[in-house]
Write a protein that holds these residues in place. Structure first.
Motif, short mmCIF file in Angstrom:
data_model
loop_
_atom_site.label_atom_id
_atom_site.label_comp_id
_atom_site.label_asym_id
_atom_site.label_seq_id
_atom_site.Cartn_x
_atom_site.Cartn_y
_atom_site.Cartn_z
N LEU A 158 0.81 -1.10 -0.12
CA LEU A 158 0.09 -0.10 0.08
C LEU A 158 0.65 1.18 -0.16
CD1 LEU A 158 -2.89 -1.31 2.60
CD2 LEU A 158 -3.12 -0.89 0.17
N PHE A 159 2.23 1.05 0.72
CA PHE A 159 2.87 2.55 0.76
C PHE A 159 3.49 2.63 -0.69
CE2 PHE A 159 7.40 3.67 1.23
CZ PHE A 159 7.06 5.02 1.74
N ALA A 160 3.85 1.61 -1.31
CA ALA A 160 4.42 1.42 -2.84
C ALA A 160 3.30 2.22 -3.67
CB ALA A 160 5.13 0.29 -3.27
N ILE A 218 -5.30 -0.64 -12.06
CA ILE A 218 -5.14 -2.16 -11.97
C ILE A 218 -3.87 -2.85 -12.20
CG2 ILE A 218 -6.17 -4.34 -12.76
CD1 ILE A 218 -9.00 -2.82 -13.22
N GLY A 219 -3.28 -2.26 -13.14
CA GLY A 219 -1.95 -2.79 -13.50
C GLY A 219 -0.90 -2.45 -12.63
N LEU A 220 -1.03 -1.32 -11.88
CA LEU A 220 0.04 -1.17 -10.72
C LEU A 220 -0.14 -1.89 -9.83
CD1 LEU A 220 2.12 0.84 -9.67
CD2 LEU A 220 0.34 2.35 -8.86
N LEU A 221 -1.27 -2.16 -9.26
CA LEU A 221 -1.75 -3.03 -8.29
C LEU A 221 -1.31 -4.30 -8.54
CD1 LEU A 221 -3.45 -3.02 -5.39
CD2 LEU A 221 -5.32 -3.72 -6.84
N LEU A 222 -1.28 -4.98 -9.88
CA LEU A 222 -0.97 -6.23 -10.06
C LEU A 222 0.40 -6.31 -10.09
CD1 LEU A 222 -2.11 -8.94 -11.10
CD2 LEU A 222 -1.95 -8.22 -13.31
N PHE A 223 1.28 -5.36 -10.56
CA PHE A 223 2.59 -5.35 -10.49
C PHE A 223 3.01 -5.23 -9.33
CE2 PHE A 223 6.55 -2.53 -10.94
CZ PHE A 223 7.23 -3.73 -11.53
N ILE A 224 2.54 -4.46 -8.24
CA ILE A 224 3.01 -4.46 -6.85
C ILE A 224 2.71 -5.88 -6.27
CG2 ILE A 224 2.57 -3.55 -4.72
CD1 ILE A 224 2.27 -0.85 -6.13
N MET A 274 16.81 -6.33 -3.87
CA MET A 274 16.19 -4.86 -3.50
C MET A 274 16.63 -3.92 -4.73
SD MET A 274 15.08 -2.61 -1.49
CE MET A 274 15.26 -3.12 0.27
N ILE A 275 17.82 -4.03 -5.28
CA ILE A 275 17.98 -3.14 -6.25
C ILE A 275 17.19 -3.16 -7.56
CG2 ILE A 275 19.88 -4.08 -7.42
CD1 ILE A 275 19.56 -0.65 -6.34
N ILE A 276 16.80 -4.51 -7.92
CA ILE A 276 15.89 -4.72 -8.96
C ILE A 276 14.59 -4.27 -8.66
CG2 ILE A 276 14.89 -6.78 -10.27
CD1 ILE A 276 17.38 -8.20 -10.05
N LEU A 277 13.98 -4.43 -7.42
CA LEU A 277 12.82 -4.00 -6.90
C LEU A 277 12.57 -2.47 -7.20
CD1 LEU A 277 10.06 -4.77 -5.88
CD2 LEU A 277 10.94 -4.33 -3.75
N LEU A 278 13.76 -1.79 -6.77
CA LEU A 278 13.78 -0.38 -6.51
C LEU A 278 14.00 0.21 -8.44
CD1 LEU A 278 16.04 0.80 -3.82
CD2 LEU A 278 13.52 0.91 -4.10
N GLY A 279 14.66 -0.64 -9.24
CA GLY A 279 14.78 -0.09 -10.35
C GLY A 279 13.45 -0.40 -11.12
N SER A 280 12.87 -1.30 -10.70
CA SER A 280 11.34 -1.51 -11.55
C SER A 280 10.47 -0.44 -11.27
CB SER A 280 11.01 -2.80 -10.97
OG SER A 280 11.78 -3.94 -11.43
N TYR A 281 10.48 -0.08 -9.72
CA TYR A 281 9.79 1.10 -9.40
C TYR A 281 10.19 2.26 -9.69
CZ TYR A 281 7.19 -2.52 -6.28
OH TYR A 281 6.40 -3.59 -5.86
N GLY A 282 11.46 2.62 -9.94
CA GLY A 282 11.80 3.81 -10.39
C GLY A 282 11.36 4.07 -11.84
N THR A 283 11.12 2.91 -12.73
CA THR A 283 10.79 3.41 -14.07
C THR A 283 9.22 4.02 -14.01
OG1 THR A 283 9.69 1.09 -14.09
CG2 THR A 283 12.02 1.33 -15.11
N PHE A 298 12.31 3.52 -18.79
CA PHE A 298 13.20 2.40 -18.78
C PHE A 298 14.68 2.77 -18.66
CE2 PHE A 298 9.76 0.38 -21.03
CZ PHE A 298 9.38 -0.46 -20.08
N SER A 299 15.03 3.94 -18.95
CA SER A 299 16.57 4.49 -18.89
C SER A 299 16.89 4.45 -17.40
CB SER A 299 16.75 5.76 -19.78
OG SER A 299 15.99 6.58 -19.27
N MET A 300 15.92 5.23 -16.62
CA MET A 300 16.31 5.32 -15.25
C MET A 300 16.26 4.19 -14.52
SD MET A 300 16.81 7.84 -13.29
CE MET A 300 17.31 8.00 -11.62
N GLY A 301 15.23 3.20 -14.98
CA GLY A 301 15.25 2.04 -14.38
C GLY A 301 16.72 1.16 -14.27
N LEU A 302 16.92 1.22 -15.66
CA LEU A 302 18.43 0.66 -16.03
C LEU A 302 19.48 1.16 -14.97
CD1 LEU A 302 18.34 0.45 -19.73
CD2 LEU A 302 18.54 -1.54 -18.14
N TYR A 303 19.46 2.78 -14.98
CA TYR A 303 20.42 3.48 -14.20
C TYR A 303 20.54 3.19 -12.88
CZ TYR A 303 22.64 7.50 -11.84
OH TYR A 303 23.37 8.36 -11.32
N ILE A 304 19.20 2.87 -12.09
CA ILE A 304 19.20 2.33 -10.73
C ILE A 304 19.95 0.97 -10.64
CG2 ILE A 304 17.58 1.86 -8.66
CD1 ILE A 304 15.76 4.23 -9.97
#
Length: 721
Positions: A30-32, A286-292, A370-379, A392-398
């Motif tokens: 819920l926080f995310a 719905i897509g965001l909820l499913l992704f989380i 953790m870093i893969i999770l943050l990169g995914s949410y960072g996109t 996606f470029s920001m996700g790759l950077y993270i």
């Protein structure tokens, strides 16, 4: 235990129940979701037809512009020229017709010529009559349609000409007609073609009447032989239309710029891109909820099924949750600032901080997760100026920065140099940012390039500074023994180490030797070598209470145990493990170091004093002369216990050899196995074999053979000689 530790201890107590574990993941989800909700919200713009746009609008998706596509197809279709087909059979038909006419004339002349012997006065009258009859006979041989198109004078010239003249005229006429009709003759070109055939027949060497007849027949034979081909024309147009690529409004394409007039075409494109759609859609949410849900379901599975030790599981879960919350909050803050300043400030986000903290506090596997999770949410969070909802470029950077930090910290001694690791990460971040810029073929000014470089450096240094600042809080709150804390405890200037050095120098030397042996052995089996080294430094701290009762500190003095009863000696020797644990607790040492001090002897038997007591009293119980324990639980404690006994035993040997050392080490390890000292530890027989090999190698290096130098008086005598 401080308040922070108590608080987290209470939470860990709740996490024993699966309900609270699930509840924690729901709270994190819920926080995310709350942080990313605004980032997936469909954009609605306020535009009016024939008024300037208030902002630059880019398409958030790729959509086909059907109206423009149809326009393009119509334009291409119009550009396709009509297809005209040449009817080659027309030339053959006309040649055959001309040939038939001349052949018919030759036949008529042969059939109607008078005999040569018939000479009368009425020859002229009969001849005229015969020409008329010949024309009539010739017409009968031809069709009415052909007769209708040929002049009477032509028939007359044909029946009056002799056979040779007719053959010459036939060949010339057929040749001329065939030449002209073989070319493409459109309706507008027929008259020119007739003139051309007349020109070709002008060179015939025949009589005038016959030439005129041939010319007339040739002109009659010249007709249009190129006609519009509807089927082929439609086929060409269909192919041209099919070759037209659909015209699309591409994701990221500027539909209208700020202050540009919104005409009907722009308005239509905005409508196609969905900016004028007043109906709200729930699909992004719905897509965001499913992704989380999918990401946290994977982490729940890992924590519930993969982490075996309960205490460790709850510690990992809480630390992971706190680092995640902290990183996501930082990420959202940076994204908001970037949107407010309308700049690429997101590159300063210290994403590697999370990877560093998890790497140091927990393990590599969770750090990568953790870093893969943050990169995914960072996109999603950093999608401010990006068309669509994913950058996606920001996700790759993270992800790249985090993985780089994990690799850097995996190198020897880098855990103690987090700031150095941060500086190295800054350089790698800068290189990666420029690689992204160059790949996307973006063009910036020198100042903009400098800005990106500074942001990348700030990200790396910021991650290192935050890691160093937050580590003490996590260590204090969770009682975690990090590598940095271990290195701090290994400092020779630490008060307790100085106490050992000053009050029990023999014990200090013994502890350093044990540390060297234990560290090498632990690293050989994949255990924490640094923990083994630091634990070895403090494992005999309890001896500082009565240093002279331990042989390594007696310095050739009289052994006080010679004057004491076995029971008293036993109590003094056993007490050093208990006293050591109490001293370390009073100085707030980590639990792992305290356990090493208390457990390194396990429940082993004080054989010397037991046998001494047994001689005095046969009823002496063996249990009374054993250390109180507990027995080793960690592999590091087991190895330190072996190294402790081995070092003391080898040091007491007068002439240690590799064979004797190996025999002694094997005996000590086997004795501890048979005594059940490793029953509560998960160390394996294979690992014990590796420990044995490592200890023998280290001891052989320490107690290697040395050159026997002559005594001083003999040496002086040799010098004089």
């Amino acid at each position: 235990m401080n308040r922070i530790q108590k608080f987290f201890t209470q939470i860990k107590g709740l996490l024993v129940h699966r309900f609270f574990q699930v509840l924690l993941f729901i709270i994190l989800g819920l926080f995310a979701y709350g942080l990313m909700f605004s980032n997936v919200k469909p954009e609605r713009v306020q535009v009016e037809l024939f008024k300037p746009a208030e902002q630059t609008i880019r398409s958030t998706k790729t959509v086909e512009d059907t109206y423009k596509t149809e326009q393009e197809k119509e334009e291409i279709s119009k550009q396709v020229a009509d297809v005209y087909s040449l009817k080659k059979e027309y030339a053959k038909n006309k040649v055959d017709l001309i040939s038939s006419i001349f052949d018919s004339a030759i036949e008529v002349n042969k059939e109607t010529d008078p005999d040569e012997d018939h000479k009368e006065d009425e020859d002229k009258k009969e001849t005229v009559k015969t020409d008329a009859q010949k024309v009539s006979i010739l017409k009968e041989k031809l069709t009415d349609e052909v007769n209708k198109n040929i002049e009477e004078s032509v028939f007359l010239a044909l029946v009056q000409a002799d056979e040779d003249e007719l053959k010459i005229a036939k060949d010339s006429t057929i040749t001329a007609v065939n030449n002209v009709m073989s070319s493409r003759i459109a309706a507008s070109d027929v008259e020119n073609a007739k003139k051309k055939v007349v020109e070709e027949l002008g060179y015939m060497s025949i009589s005038g009447d016959m030439k005129k007849a041939s010319t007339s027949l040739a002109r009659t034979a010249i007709i249009q032989n190129v006609f519009f081909d509807k089927d082929k024309t439609e086929e060409q147009r269909r192919k041209a239309v099919e070759s037209v690529e659909p015209i699309r409004i591409l994701q990221g394409q500027i539909i209208v710029e700020e202050n540009q007039l919104v005409d009907r075409d722009v308005y239509r494109q905005l409508e196609l891109a969905g900016f004028l759609n007043t109906e709200s859609t729930i699909y992004p949410y719905i897509g965001l909820l499913l992704f989380i849900f999918l990401t946290f379901a994977a982490f729940y599975y890992y924590f519930y099924y993969s982490v075996s030790k309960k205490d460790n599981k709850y510690n990992q879960l809480l630390i992971f949750s706190l680092v995640f919350i902290l990183s996501m909050a930082t990420m959202k803050t940076v994204s908001i600032l970037a949107d407010l300043k309308n700049s690429n400030l997101e590159y300063i986000f210290p994403g590697a901080m999370a990877a560093m903290l998890i790497k140091i506090l927990l393990n590599d596997r969770l750090a990568v997760a953790m870093i893969i999770l943050l990169g995914s949410y960072g996109t999603i969070i950093f999608n401010g100026d990006t068309p669509g909802n994913l950058d996606f470029s920001m996700g790759l950077y993270i992800i790249f920065g985090g993985l780089t930090a994990i690799i850097i910290l995996s190198r020897p001694n880098f855990k103690s140099k987090v700031l150095v690791a941060g500086l190295l990460l800054s350089l790698i971040n800068m290189a990666f940012v420029f690689s992204l810029i160059f790949i996307m073929d973006s063009h910036y000014t020198r100042m903009e390039y400098l800005y990106y470089a500074l942001a990348a450096i700030g990200s790396g240094v910021g991650a290192a500074v935050l890691t160093m600042g937050l580590l003490p809080f996590f260590e204090a709150g969770f009682g975690i023994l990090s590598s940095i804390k271990l290195i701090e405890l290994a400092n020779p200037n630490h008060p307790l180490l100085r106490k050992i050095l000053i009050e029990a120098p023999g014990t200090y030397h013994h502890s350093v030797m044990v540390a060297n042996l234990a560290e090498s052995a632990c690293e050989a089996i994949g255990s924490n070598g640094l923990l083994a080294r630091v634990g070895s430094y403090y494992h005999d701290i309890g001896k500082t209470k009565r240093p002279h009762f331990f042989i390594e500190n007696q310095m050739s003095e009289e052994n006080p145990h010679d004057r004491l009863q076995p029971e008293t000696s036993r109590d003094i020797i056993i007490a050093h493990a208990v006293d050591g644990g109490e001293m370390l607790r009073s100085h707030k040492f980590p639990k792992e170091i305290v356990d090493i001090a208390e457990q390194h002897h396990g429940t082993t038997l004080l054989k010397f004093f037991y046998h001494k007591a047994k001689k005095q009293d046969e009823s002496t119980l063996e249990a009374a002369y054993r250390y109180p324990g507990p027995r080793a639980i960690m592999k590091e404690v087991a190895v330190i216990g072996i190294a402790d006994s081995v070092e003391a035993a080898v040091r007491s040997m007068k002439h240690p050899t590799p064979e004797k050392i190996e025999e002694l080490v094997s005996f000590i390890i086997q004795d501890r196995i048979s005594d059940g000292q490793f029953d509560e530890c998960d160390i394996t027989m294979r690992e014990l074999s590796i420990v044995k090999h490592s200890l023998c190698e280290s001891l052989n290096g320490i107690f290697h053979s040395r050159i026997e130098y002559p005594e001083p008086d003999k040496l002086g005598q040799k010098v004089k000689e």
